[in-house]
Write a protein that holds these residues in place. Sequence first.
Motif, PDB file in Angstrom:
ATOM      1  N   LYS A  34      82.512   3.365   3.062  1.00 17.24           N
ATOM      2  CA  LYS A  34      81.305   2.592   3.040  1.00 17.24           C
ATOM      3  C   LYS A  34      81.123   1.372   3.809  1.00 17.24           C
ATOM      4  CE  LYS A  34      79.804   3.938  -1.495  1.00 17.24           C
ATOM      5  NZ  LYS A  34      79.326   3.595  -2.921  1.00 17.24           N
ATOM      6  N   HIS A  35      82.464   0.615   4.217  1.00 22.22           N
ATOM      7  CA  HIS A  35      82.464  -0.518   4.993  1.00 22.22           C
ATOM      8  C   HIS A  35      82.488  -0.257   6.480  1.00 22.22           C
ATOM      9  CE1 HIS A  35      83.497  -4.493   6.175  1.00 22.22           C
ATOM     10  NE2 HIS A  35      84.597  -3.841   6.820  1.00 22.22           N
ATOM     11  N   LYS A  78      78.698   2.278   7.454  1.00 27.47           N
ATOM     12  CA  LYS A  78      77.782   1.823   6.498  1.00 27.47           C
ATOM     13  C   LYS A  78      76.593   2.645   6.387  1.00 27.47           C
ATOM     14  CE  LYS A  78      75.258  -2.442   4.966  1.00 27.47           C
ATOM     15  NZ  LYS A  78      75.307  -3.559   5.136  1.00 27.47           N
ATOM     16  N   TYR A  79      75.976   2.964   7.443  1.00 24.26           N
ATOM     17  CA  TYR A  79      74.784   3.693   7.332  1.00 24.26           C
ATOM     18  C   TYR A  79      74.963   5.339   7.735  1.00 24.26           C
ATOM     19  CZ  TYR A  79      73.124  -0.994   8.045  1.00 24.26           C
ATOM     20  OH  TYR A  79      73.227  -2.323   7.852  1.00 24.26           O
ATOM     21  N   GLU A 127      80.019  -6.696  -2.037  1.00 25.42           N
ATOM     22  CA  GLU A 127      78.571  -6.430  -1.159  1.00 25.42           C
ATOM     23  C   GLU A 127      78.072  -5.262  -1.503  1.00 25.42           C
ATOM     24  OE1 GLU A 127      80.230  -7.068   2.675  1.00 25.42           O
ATOM     25  OE2 GLU A 127      80.648  -9.216   2.378  1.00 25.42           O
ATOM     26  N   GLN A 128      78.618  -4.090  -1.529  1.00 29.04           N
ATOM     27  CA  GLN A 128      78.330  -2.765  -1.809  1.00 29.04           C
ATOM     28  C   GLN A 128      77.500  -2.726  -3.201  1.00 29.04           C
ATOM     29  OE1 GLN A 128      81.620  -0.242  -1.163  1.00 29.04           O
ATOM     30  NE2 GLN A 128      81.767  -0.673   1.028  1.00 29.04           N
ATOM     31  N   VAL A 149      76.118  -5.172  -4.725  1.00 24.60           N
ATOM     32  CA  VAL A 149      74.974  -6.102  -4.712  1.00 24.60           C
ATOM     33  C   VAL A 149      73.946  -5.264  -4.152  1.00 24.60           C
ATOM     34  CG1 VAL A 149      74.136  -7.875  -3.721  1.00 24.60           C
ATOM     35  CG2 VAL A 149      76.166  -8.389  -4.639  1.00 24.60           C
ATOM     36  N   SER A 150      74.196  -4.422  -2.986  1.00 27.03           N
ATOM     37  CA  SER A 150      73.215  -3.791  -2.461  1.00 27.03           C
ATOM     38  C   SER A 150      72.804  -2.549  -3.292  1.00 27.03           C
ATOM     39  CB  SER A 150      73.866  -3.097  -1.110  1.00 27.03           C
ATOM     40  OG  SER A 150      73.052  -2.185  -0.400  1.00 27.03           O
ATOM     41  N   LEU A 151      73.617  -1.762  -3.897  1.00 23.80           N
ATOM     42  CA  LEU A 151      73.354  -0.807  -4.934  1.00 23.80           C
ATOM     43  C   LEU A 151      72.657  -1.086  -5.992  1.00 23.80           C
ATOM     44  CD1 LEU A 151      73.413   1.965  -5.731  1.00 23.80           C
ATOM     45  CD2 LEU A 151      75.544   1.702  -6.886  1.00 23.80           C
ATOM     46  N   ALA A 203      70.539  -3.973  -6.061  1.00 20.32           N
ATOM     47  CA  ALA A 203      69.259  -4.228  -5.620  1.00 20.32           C
ATOM     48  C   ALA A 203      68.111  -3.030  -5.214  1.00 20.32           C
ATOM     49  CB  ALA A 203      69.312  -5.011  -4.335  1.00 20.32           C
ATOM     50  N   TYR A 204      68.956  -2.016  -4.691  1.00 17.66           N
ATOM     51  CA  TYR A 204      68.351  -0.645  -4.695  1.00 17.66           C
ATOM     52  C   TYR A 204      67.855   0.063  -6.194  1.00 17.66           C
ATOM     53  CZ  TYR A 204      67.560   4.073  -3.852  1.00 17.66           C
ATOM     54  OH  TYR A 204      66.935   5.602  -3.593  1.00 17.66           O
TER      55      TYR A 204
END
Length: 237
Positions: free
Chosen positions: A139-140, A143-144, A207-208, A210-212, A214-215
């Motif tokens: 994932k790092h 990422k996309y 970081e991953q 936090v992103s998940l 938020a999603y």
Amino acid sequence: MSWLGGPLTAFDLETTGTDVETDRIVTAAVVRIETDGSVSRERTWLLDPGVAIPEQASAIHGISTEHARAHGAPAASAVGEIARAVAEGLRQGTPLVVMNARYDLSLLDRECLRHGVESVSERLGGAPAPVIDPLVIDKHVDKYRKGKRALYALCDHYGVPLDEAHDARADAVAAARVVRSMGERHRPVGLMPLSDLHDLQVRAAAEQSVSLQAYLRRTADPAAVVEPAWPLIPRRR
């Protein structure tokens, strides 16, 4: 010499479910993988988890409650052996490969607590390190990329065979081979000192998460919480 040029220890669990606080170990494997990808040492366990194995879990790993009760080792003794094997590899300086380490290492930790045996952290005098997690690294570094990040999908993406998915030994071996292929393809990661790589994953996993989170709060559950700690979720007080 980078970690790519040395052996790896790989660890995997198959369990009764996905909750690290309440679920139990059904099978486990600790495998040493040499630089050429060969297996030089391995230990596997089948446990009687002491609880019924849900049908949904049995459908994934193929172990029924009846089979585990008839052929599995007592959970307390087996959990101690698993923790000892994981700690021994790390004590020898061999990096530990664990796909989704946050889950497997935390569940093993809770099983140690449940059965009153020394955890990996207690045996080492600190949290397990260095750990290499194919899920966090992939994932790092990519990422996309669209698509799934499960082990079978990573095996397909990095050209690693996986013949018996959800068999603890097969998954452990595949995870080690995937992460070596990952390091070869993404050379900055492959050439990184192990202590730096471990610290990178601590930051990347947070970081991953936090992103998940938020999603999920935006699309599914406004109260969703995704654990940021890696490779071990702290015990509840």
